[in-house]
Motif scaffolding. Structure first.
Motif, short mmCIF file in Angstrom:
data_model
loop_
_atom_site.label_atom_id
_atom_site.label_comp_id
_atom_site.label_asym_id
_atom_site.label_seq_id
_atom_site.Cartn_x
_atom_site.Cartn_y
_atom_site.Cartn_z
N VAL A 45 -11.60 2.79 0.68
CA VAL A 45 -10.74 1.82 1.26
C VAL A 45 -11.01 0.38 0.62
N THR A 46 -10.01 -0.21 0.15
CA THR A 46 -10.10 -1.56 -0.51
C THR A 46 -9.38 -2.65 0.41
N GLY A 47 -9.93 -3.82 0.05
CA GLY A 47 -9.30 -4.91 0.66
C GLY A 47 -10.57 -5.61 1.44
N PRO A 48 -9.89 -6.60 2.42
CA PRO A 48 -11.08 -7.31 3.19
C PRO A 48 -11.86 -6.30 4.10
N SER A 49 -13.03 -6.93 4.75
CA SER A 49 -13.96 -6.02 5.38
C SER A 49 -13.30 -5.14 6.50
N TYR A 50 -12.45 -5.91 7.09
CA TYR A 50 -11.80 -5.29 8.50
C TYR A 50 -10.88 -4.04 8.04
N CYS A 51 -10.67 -3.73 6.93
CA CYS A 51 -9.86 -2.73 6.41
C CYS A 51 -10.72 -1.48 6.64
N GLN A 52 -12.30 -1.60 6.45
CA GLN A 52 -13.13 -0.42 6.60
C GLN A 52 -12.85 0.16 8.09
N ILE A 53 -12.57 -0.64 9.01
CA ILE A 53 -12.57 -0.13 10.37
C ILE A 53 -11.45 0.22 10.77
N HIS A 54 -10.11 -0.51 10.28
CA HIS A 54 -8.90 -0.32 10.78
C HIS A 54 -7.75 0.52 9.96
N PHE A 55 -8.36 1.06 8.76
CA PHE A 55 -7.53 1.70 7.79
C PHE A 55 -8.28 3.14 7.14
N GLY A 56 -7.61 3.76 6.92
CA GLY A 56 -8.08 5.01 6.20
C GLY A 56 -7.48 5.59 4.90
N CYS A 57 -8.26 6.27 4.17
CA CYS A 57 -7.64 6.97 2.87
C CYS A 57 -7.82 8.19 2.79
N LEU A 58 -7.06 9.15 2.02
CA LEU A 58 -7.51 10.72 1.98
C LEU A 58 -8.61 10.69 1.22
N GLN A 59 -9.57 11.61 1.61
CA GLN A 59 -10.69 11.86 0.95
C GLN A 59 -10.58 12.46 -0.23
#
Length: 67
Positions: A45-59
């Motif tokens: 996940v890229t972007g601001p720190s909150y992206c780690q919590i609220h966003f997901g990427c395909l592994q």
């Protein structure tokens, strides 16, 4: 099943009207804009720190994959 749920302490039945009046969302001190979130070639996940919590990427994802 309904009877067993009502036996849980603190659970009550609410009307359809009351259900429609419930509003929810993400609580955060800073404004969350998921358009700033993305994925890099390794699937991180890229972007601001909150992206780690609220966003997901395909592994399983690489930028070099061709179809």
């Amino acid at each position: 099943m309904k009877k067993s749920i009502l036996n849980i302490k603190g659970v009550s039945v609410i009307s359809k009207k009351d259900q429609k009046e419930i509003n929810g969302g993400i609580f955060a001190e800073e404004k969350i804009d998921l358009t700033k979130c993305g994925c890099d070639c390794t699937g991180s996940v890229t972007g601001p720190s909150y992206c780690q919590i609220h966003f997901g990427c395909l592994q399983v994802y690489t930028c070099d994959d061709l179809y």
